[in-house]
Structure formats: C-alpha cells, structure tokens
Design a protein around this motif. Structure first.
Motif: not given
Length: 251
Positions: A250, A242, A82-85, A76, A73, A246-247
């Motif tokens: 995360l 976003r 990834g998900d944290y962009q 990223q 994580t 889910k955001t």
C-alpha cells in the motif's frame, strides 16, 4: 453645495469627507480571526501535499483511473483513515530515505573505511548531536565547529577529504528535518547497512513501470524483499501488527 455633474474635475471643490472616506476604509478593514488564517493555511498545505507527488509521476502512465485512485489515497493519508490510517509519517520517512539514500550510503562508507581515532571522535560527536534532537541550523553549527577542530589533527589529505565529504553528506540531510531524524533512527537501531535503501529504491522504481492499481503485484514485490522491508519497517515506525507485505505494498 455639491458640484454639478457637468463640471470638469479640476474645477470641482474638494470636500473633507471625500478625503476621509478612503482613509476610513483603510483603517476600518476587518480583522481576520486566527482560526480562519489557520484553516486557510492548512487547506493550502493539503493542496500542495496532493499536487507535489502528481508532478513527479510519469504522465503517460498516469491515466484517469490511476489519478482517482491516487487522489483517494492522498485523502486517506491526509485524513488518517482507511487503509492508510497511522501510516502518513512512516510513508514520509520512507520517501525521505529513498530520496536521500546516496547520502546515507556515503556516510556508511566513510564510517566503515576511515577508523582513525580522530574520525571516530567525529562519529561519536555526531551520535551525541543526533540524540539532542536539535534544529538543523544549530545542529550543523555544532558539527562544523567540531569538524574544524578535528581536521588539523588528521594526518593524511585523503582522511581530511573523506571527513569533508562526510560532513557535506550530513549537511545535505540536514536540509530536511526528517532526514536527520531517520539518520538518528538508523543509528539508534544499529542498522548500519544502508544498502537496504538501494534495494527498496530499486523495487519502487520497478513498480512505477507496472499497473499502479495491481496491489497483488506490489505484494509479490514486497515478499521477494520481505526481510529488507521488515528491517526498514522498524526504523520508520510501522506498528508490529501492520508489519506485513500488504502494508508495504500500500505504501
């Protein structure tokens, strides 16, 4: 003529080249290019960014699998992928908000309770300073100067004490540039109810006791406080597309 190997050091002659060699080595040190220094400093910063949060976690709960997930994580986040962009600054702002929640609450309570003309003059001046995007030192210098002008005009000791506590809370926030930025954003969006920070903080504290890899559980926590997270999302710059459970899970 060179000294023999068996001569004692105090009987050996002194040669000029022997004196100059260490001096030459000193003055001929290689110059390190600026880009190498920058890369080195960046690597140290990234390492610190990775290490600091690790120390704050509960060691008994933080197992090998959790660590690998956490490290991935952080990578990223650092690489903005990834998900944290695009979430790095928002996460940092959220972290600052949670850590400094008590100061924000003190500011809110003072502004709501003490509404005299002199107090409101200080509140308006604070807004003016926040809009100037000053560095902490000149920001505090100007604020303290204004406070020193207003305090003698406040009639009650209670009112004076309240303004001093108000100024102290702001001074504590000023120790972190992002904390001041966050205060400015709260006021810009007219979100005066800082109690949402306490709700979010409680939610975060609860999740620390649960399975760190259970994203669905985090999503459920966010959904239970969807309105609160939605409001803070505007402040910390979550993109509209976003702004979903889910955001925040995360994060």
């Amino acid at each position: 003529m060179k000294p023999k190997m068996d001569e004692t050091w105090w009987n050996r002659p002194i040669y000029l080249r022997d004196l100059l060699n260490p001096l030459t080595a000193t003055f001929n040190k290689a110059v390190i290019p600026d880009e190498f220094v920058t890369l080195h400093n960046r690597a140290i910063t990234n390492a610190q960014n990775l290490a600091t949060p690790i120390y704050s976690l509960d060691n008994e709960k933080f197992g090998a699998e959790d660590f690998l997930h956490f490290a991935k994580t952080r990578v990223q986040l650092i690489k903005n992928e990834g998900d944290y962009q695009g979430l790095a600054e928002s996460i940092e702002l959220l972290e600052v908000a949670i850590q400094a929640k008590d100061y924000y609450l003190r500011i809110e309570q003072t502004e709501l309770r003490y509404r005299g003309s002199k107090q409101q003059a200080l509140y308006r001046y604070l807004m003016e300073l926040l809009g100037q995007d000053l560095l902490p030192e000149p920001f505090l210098e100007k604020l303290n100067q204004k406070l020193s002008e207003i305090l003698p005009l406040v009639k009650t000791e209670e009112g004076k004490t309240a303004l001093k506590a108000y100024n102290s809370a702001i001074s504590s926030l000023a120790e972190h540039q992002l904390a001041l930025k966050l205060l400015a954003l709260f006021k810009q969006y007219e979100l005066a109810d800082y109690s949402i920070l306490r709700i979010i903080s409680d939610a975060v504290t609860k999740t620390k006791k649960d399975n760190l890899l259970n994203l669905k559980m985090f999503v459920m926590t966010v959904k239970l406080n969807q309105e609160v997270f939605g409001r803070i999302g505007t402040i910390i710059g979550i993109p509209k597309e976003r702004n979903k459970a889910k955001t925040y899970a995360l994060m």
